[in-house]
Structure formats: structure tokens, C-alpha cells
Design a protein around this motif. Structure first.
Motif, short mmCIF file in Angstrom:
data_model
loop_
_atom_site.label_atom_id
_atom_site.label_comp_id
_atom_site.label_asym_id
_atom_site.label_seq_id
_atom_site.Cartn_x
_atom_site.Cartn_y
_atom_site.Cartn_z
N ARG A 42 0.85 -1.19 0.00
CA ARG A 42 0.00 0.00 0.00
C ARG A 42 0.88 1.23 0.00
O ARG A 42 2.09 1.17 0.29
N GLY A 43 0.30 2.37 -0.35
CA GLY A 43 1.02 3.62 -0.28
C GLY A 43 0.87 4.25 1.09
O GLY A 43 0.06 3.82 1.92
N GLY A 44 1.70 5.26 1.35
CA GLY A 44 1.65 5.94 2.64
C GLY A 44 3.01 6.46 3.04
O GLY A 44 3.76 6.97 2.20
N THR A 45 3.31 6.32 4.31
CA THR A 45 4.58 6.79 4.87
C THR A 45 5.28 5.65 5.59
O THR A 45 4.63 4.89 6.32
N PRO A 68 8.05 8.99 2.07
CA PRO A 68 6.83 8.56 1.37
C PRO A 68 7.04 7.22 0.66
O PRO A 68 8.13 6.91 0.18
N THR A 109 6.57 -1.05 9.20
CA THR A 109 5.17 -0.70 8.89
C THR A 109 5.14 0.40 7.84
O THR A 109 6.09 1.17 7.69
N VAL A 110 4.03 0.45 7.12
CA VAL A 110 3.70 1.59 6.26
C VAL A 110 2.35 2.10 6.73
O VAL A 110 1.38 1.33 6.81
N GLY A 111 2.27 3.38 7.07
CA GLY A 111 1.03 3.94 7.60
C GLY A 111 0.68 5.25 6.96
O GLY A 111 1.23 5.63 5.92
N ASP A 112 -0.24 5.96 7.61
CA ASP A 112 -0.70 7.24 7.07
C ASP A 112 0.08 8.42 7.63
O ASP A 112 0.02 9.53 7.08
N HIS A 113 0.81 8.19 8.71
CA HIS A 113 1.52 9.29 9.36
C HIS A 113 2.95 8.86 9.68
O HIS A 113 3.21 7.68 9.95
#
Length: 455
Positions: A358-361, A403, A433-437
Motif C-alpha cells: 500500500r502507499g503511505g509513509t 513517502p 510498517t507503512v502507515g498514514d503518518h
């Protein structure tokens, strides 16, 4: 561990093995520590000497190391254990060496072990370029952490097996030598290899005595300790790492070595490369004026501490990276020790890439998970004396806070043994992890400790 005053130790004499063997036996010494007792000075002197000379079996020393791991040691025990390991071999003295009629400014650095911690490789030539002289008795990998010698020996022809005469010549002529401890603290060499394969690495007394026995014996006048804190360190909490730093600083002071420590974060791997040759390649980027920001920051922080401890402040260490003088010194050092930087560094023939789903941060990357993955790839040892794979390693494509696009590569794993990839991927799984923040920012440099700084 009970904290105690570190008085100057005594055992610089030769041990009378037959007489001491009549006074002690391994099962009794093991039992004493197993049951929480304190080992006497005489018992410590005996056990170190007997193990060094083969009168105690590896199985018995393994049992004692595990007892120390579980029960700890008092400050007095650590002092004596360290002194006995120093007394087990030679002790260098470079005080007579001069360059252009001036005594050498002898200073060294040691890290307590981390993941991606290639700092010695760029740091030594930076200090050389600033006028310091570095007698660097370096180690091999220990547990999940890499070893400077394993990394440098990935350079074609490089040797760390140097005689004392060769070390003296290099210090005088070019300002540094990076060498295997050899006959310096030979007891530690045997114990170090045993700790690596018996799950007894994460012990404050054993870490402190191992580090300081080699560093005191190598002949440096000043020492800066990079004491790691966090998931990828041997001691995980800041309180434990502070106690380790204080213990080592006091051991150094007791032996006349001006010692200070810097507490640094090791929750996330340093830089973007973890392994042997891949870390040398990243170090060359730093010496060329680039490289990851955290590697550059720690290199310059430790360089400034070393130069201050040695009484040198005329040259800005950052300038040596910008103008190429540190790179020039690294090339001189490698050439002096038989290395050929013109030949390509090895890289594992078999690879596996971990990509983002997935995309994110990019979130936190667990240094321990990465260290164990690289160990599984063949960069470390599971048996004493085992050869490492110089080309085994891992590249980190996205650092915490950067990113991430869906499908983008996050990690690339390298090994010469494809059967190792599955176990390495299993170690890495769950370690990122890859997350939103972005994750909370942590300072790389936490604190510094000197013999007068107790807080």
C-alpha cells in the motif's frame, strides 16, 4: 548490578597455574555465580587464566557466562575480571612514537554494537585527516550486530592481522591501524567468540569488560564510547545503557585512559545498508561527501568528541568530508593493510525484494529484526570461527518518515545461499510498517557521559 568504585586493578603478574589449579575448580566457581555469590579476586584471576590456557573447557566457561548473564556482577567483580583479561596478554605502549618530533595524539572509539553501524570506517580517516592517531583494535560480528573487521575484510586483500611493529609503523607514518586484537587480551578473544554462539551477548558486565580490556590494552591515551540504546542494542533501556556507559568510563579512568561516552539511538538501523560489503560501500559514499544524514551526523559527532579528547581542534571534521582529505586518508589506510579499492566489493548473487502493499509513509523499522535478517543471510556466525559471507546484506530503500508508493521496493536482501532467504524474510516480517503518518522523531544523540558527569 551493584555500582561500585573502580579502583586501579592489580593482576599484572604471571599466574602460577599449578598452584592456582589446586585452589580452584570450575564447577565450584560456576556454582558460586549460579547461586548469586560474588567471585573473589583470586577465583577470577584463576578462571580467566585457566580458560585462556585451555584448562577449562568451552562447556564450563559457557555455563559460567550464562550464570554471569543471569546473576550479574558487582563493580568490584567487573574491575577484576577486566584486569585479569588485560593481564592475559600483551599491553601496547605507543607513548614513544613521534611524528615530526611531536608525540602522537592517540585516541580511539568503540561502539557497543548496533545494526548498520559502519561508523568506524568513515570515522577513522576523518580523525586521521584532522591530525589524530587511531590505534583501532576492532572486533568481528557478535550476535545480530556486525563487526568492523568482517566489513573491512570484504575489501579485496585487506588484512587486519598486524604485528605490533606494523601497527607502530602505520601509526607513525599515516596515523592509524585497524587490527585484530591478536595477543591483546586473548582471554577476551576466546570469551567473545563463545558469547557470540551461546546467547550471552546482552550482559552489562561481559560487554563492559570485553570492550575495556581490549581498549586499555591497545595503548590509546583517550577513548570515546558510542553506547547504543534501543531495540537493536544489546541493552534495550536507556537506564541500562547509562549504567554500561558509566561502568566503562570508570574502568577507563582506573587504568589511566581518558574515557567519555555518547549515548546514541539504535531503535532504527543506521543508514540504508546493513551487512558487510554493503556497509563499506555506504561508508565510501560518506567519505565522498554524501551518504545518509544519520551516518554523517554520528560520524561527525564522534569525530568532534575524539578530537576534543585528544586536544585537537584546529580542523573542522566536516571539512575533511567536503574536501576529500578523509577519503584520501581512507585510501592510504586500506593500501597500507593490503586492500585494493579498485576491485569491486562483493554482493550476494541471490536477491529478494520486499515491496509495499500500500502507499503511505514508512513507519518505524525495527533494528533487531533487520539485524537478525542479515545474520540469517550469512553476514554473521552461528558457530565459533565460522566464515561470514562478505556479500550478504540488506538495503533499505525507504527510511522512517519517507513517502512510500504501492508496489515500491522497501528492502532488498542479498546472499550467496538462496536457502537462507526464507528464514531472513521471516525475521524481517513484522519489523516494519507503512502507515498514514510518520513515526515520532527520535534524536540520534541522546546524551554524553564523562567521569565527572553522573546524571
Amino acid at each position: 548490578m551493584t555500582h561500585a568504585t573502580f579502583d586501579a586493578p592489580q593482576p599484572d603478574r604471571a599466574f602460577d597455574a599449578p598452584e592456582s589449579d589446586r585452589a580452584f575448580d570450575a564447577p565450584t566457581v560456576i556454582r558460586t555465580k549460579r547461586d548469586g555469590g560474588a567471585l573473589s579476586d583470586a577465583a577470577i584471576d584463576w578462571v580467566i587464566d585457566a580458560y585462556t590456557h585451555g584448562r577449562i573447557a568451552d562447556a564450563q566457561m559457557s555455563a559460567l557466562l550464562m550464570a554471569i548473564f543471569l546473576r550479574g556482577m558487582s563493580g568490584a567483580e567487573i574491575t577484576r575480571w577486566t584486569a585479569a583479561m588485560i593481564a592475559s596478554g600483551e599491553r601496547f605502549d605507543f607513548g614513544d612514537l613521534r611524528r615530526d618530533g611531536t608525540p602522537l595524539a592517540l585516541v580511539d572509539k568503540h561502539s557497543t554494537g548496533g545494526v548498520g553501524d559502519k561508523i568506524t570506517i568513515p570515522l577513522v580517516p576523518v580523525v586521521m585527516a584532522c591530525g589524530g592517531s587511531v590505534p583501532q583494535a576492532a572486533g568481528r560480528g557478535l550476535g545480530h550486530t556486525g563487526g568492523t573487521l568482517d566489513k573491512l575484510e570484504s575489501i579485496a586483500g585487506f588484512t587486519a592481522e598486524l604485528s605490533e611493529d606494523r601497527i607502530r609503523q602505520q601509526l607513525r607514518d599515516i596515523g592509524a591501524a585497524v587490527f585484530a586484537a591478536g595477543e591483546l587480551a586473548p582471554a577476551d578473544r576466546k570469551i567473545y567468540a563463545l558469547r557470540d554462539v551461546t546467547a550471552t551477548t546482552e550482559s552489562l558486565p561481559l560487554i563492559a569488560s570485553s570492550v575495556m580490556s581490549k581498549k586499555i590494552a591497545e595503548g590509546t591515551r583517550a577513548l570515546v564510547l558510542d553506547t547504543k540504546v534501543g531495540a537493536g542494542a544489546f541493552l534495550k533501556t536507556e537506564a541500562e545503557s547509562r549504567e554500561l556507559a558509566r561502568t566503562m568510563v570508570e574502568l577507563g579512568a582506573a587504568h589511566g585512559v581518558a574515557t567519555r561516552a555518547v549515548l546514541t539511538d539504535m531503535n532504527t538501523p543506521l543508514g540504508r545498508a546493513v551487512g558487510n560489503a554493503v556497509e563499506v560501500a555506504e561508508s565510501l559514499e560518506v567519505l565522498a561527501g554524501g551518504g545518509p544524514d544519520d551516518v554523517v551526523e554520528l560520524t561527525l559527532t564522534l569525530a568532534r568528541e575524539m578530537l576534543d579528547a585528544a586536544g585537537l581542534d584546529a580542523v573542522d571534521p566536516a571539512q575533511t568530508l567536503r574536501d576529500g582529505t578523509a577519503m584520501d586518508q581512507f585510501r592510504r589506510l586500506v593500501a597500507a593493510q593490503g586492500g585494493d579499492l579498485a576491485k569491486p566489493l562483493p554482493l550476494g548473487a541471490h536477491t529478494e525484494t520486499v515491496s509495499a502493499t500500500r502507499g503511505g509513509t514508512m513507519g518505524d523499522i525495527d533494528a533487531m529484526a533487520v539485524g537478525l535478517a542479515v545474520w540469517r543471510l550469512g553476514a554473521g556466525r552461528s558457530e565459533p570461527g565460522q566464515r561470514v559471507q562478505f556479500g550478504a546484506g540488506l538495503r533499505i530503500h525507504r527510511r522512517p518518515g519517507e513517502p512510500v508508493a504501492a508496489g515500491a521496493p522497501l528492502f532488498t536482501l542479498y546472499t550467496d545461499t538462496p536457502q537462507r532467504l526464507g528464514a531472513a524474510l521471516a525475521e524481517l516480517d513484522g519489523g516494519w510498517t507503512v502507515g498514514d503518518h510518520p513515526p515520532p522523531a527520535r534524536p540520534l544523540i541522546i546524551d554524553r557521559i564523562t567521569s565527572r558527569s553522573r546524571a
